[in-house]
Design a protein around this motif. Structure first.
Motif, short mmCIF file in Angstrom:
data_model
loop_
_atom_site.label_atom_id
_atom_site.label_comp_id
_atom_site.label_asym_id
_atom_site.label_seq_id
_atom_site.Cartn_x
_atom_site.Cartn_y
_atom_site.Cartn_z
N THR A 22 1.44 -3.07 8.26
CA THR A 22 0.75 -3.15 9.56
C THR A 22 -0.75 -2.94 9.38
OG1 THR A 22 2.70 -2.42 10.78
CG2 THR A 22 0.56 -2.10 11.86
N PHE A 23 -1.12 -1.94 8.60
CA PHE A 23 -2.53 -1.68 8.32
C PHE A 23 -3.18 -2.87 7.63
CE2 PHE A 23 -5.74 -0.43 5.20
CZ PHE A 23 -6.70 0.14 6.03
N LEU A 24 -2.57 -3.38 6.58
CA LEU A 24 -3.16 -4.48 5.81
C LEU A 24 -3.27 -5.76 6.61
CD1 LEU A 24 -1.41 -3.93 2.36
CD2 LEU A 24 -3.79 -3.41 2.96
N ASN A 25 -2.30 -6.02 7.49
CA ASN A 25 -2.36 -7.23 8.31
C ASN A 25 -3.50 -7.22 9.31
OD1 ASN A 25 -0.27 -8.59 7.07
ND2 ASN A 25 1.29 -7.85 8.48
N GLY A 75 -13.01 -0.04 -2.05
CA GLY A 75 -13.35 1.36 -1.78
C GLY A 75 -13.38 1.63 -0.29
N CYS A 76 -13.93 0.72 0.47
CA CYS A 76 -13.97 0.83 1.93
C CYS A 76 -12.54 0.75 2.49
CB CYS A 76 -14.85 -0.27 2.51
SG CYS A 76 -15.07 -0.22 4.29
N LEU A 77 -11.74 -0.15 1.93
CA LEU A 77 -10.35 -0.27 2.37
C LEU A 77 -9.59 1.03 2.12
CD1 LEU A 77 -8.06 -2.90 2.91
CD2 LEU A 77 -7.28 -1.62 0.94
N ALA A 78 -9.80 1.64 0.94
CA ALA A 78 -9.13 2.90 0.60
C ALA A 78 -9.51 4.00 1.58
CB ALA A 78 -9.47 3.30 -0.83
N ALA A 79 -10.79 4.10 1.91
CA ALA A 79 -11.24 5.13 2.85
C ALA A 79 -10.61 4.92 4.23
CB ALA A 79 -12.77 5.11 2.96
N GLN A 80 -10.55 3.68 4.68
CA GLN A 80 -9.94 3.39 5.98
C GLN A 80 -8.44 3.68 5.96
OE1 GLN A 80 -11.09 -0.27 8.01
NE2 GLN A 80 -12.84 -0.42 6.62
N LEU A 81 -7.79 3.42 4.83
CA LEU A 81 -6.36 3.67 4.70
C LEU A 81 -6.06 5.17 4.80
CD1 LEU A 81 -3.59 2.34 4.14
CD2 LEU A 81 -4.07 2.65 1.71
N ILE A 82 -6.89 5.99 4.18
CA ILE A 82 -6.73 7.44 4.26
C ILE A 82 -6.85 7.90 5.70
CG2 ILE A 82 -7.77 9.65 3.63
CD1 ILE A 82 -8.55 8.18 0.92
#
Length: 127
Positions: free
Chosen positions: A37-40, A61-68
């Motif tokens: 859901t997050f990745l979509n 790196g931005c994606l990882a921060a948003q995922l956290i």
């Protein structure tokens, strides 16, 4: 006991940018579906103007921060851990810029494919 899992976010050189340990619901139809859901909802870009009309991540790196931020809502449950150590995980989700790879405790590949069909795997997974 919960179904433990790791989410590893890897950059373009395949180095781990972040490794998130999930203590509960780590199976594909649980954590996997939530990750899908997050990745979509994210478009990966390189550079931004601030005028984007869809949610974006400026690199892995931005994606990882948003995922956290997406997963960590309270104390417990999710932790940042050393990606080179065992954490008793039953599933590992590796997020690359163009695909997701899912393995189980026996290191068998359960899924290897693009972000946009990862949710199909999670929704049809036989946990």
């Amino acid at each position: 006991m919960g179904t433990r899992a790791l989410i590893k976010v890897l950059d373009e050189s395949k180095s781990v940018v972040a490794c998130i340990y999930s203590q509960w619901d780590g199976y594909p139809s649980g954590l996997g579906a939530e990750l899908a859901t997050f990745l979509n909802g994210i478009k990966l870009i390189n550079g931004f103007t601030g005028k984007e009309t869809v949610p974006v991540a400026n690199g892995m790196g931005c994606l990882a921060a948003q995922l956290i931020v997406y997963f960590k809502k309270q104390v417990g449950s999710y932790y940042l851990v050393d990606p080179n150590q065992e954490h008793g995980e039953e599933y590992v989700y590796e997020v690359y810029q163009d695909k997701v790879r899912v393995t189980n405790y026996a290191k068998e590949v359960l899924y290897l494919g693009p972000w946009n069909v990862f949710s199909d795997f999670c929704n049809g997974a036989d946990d």
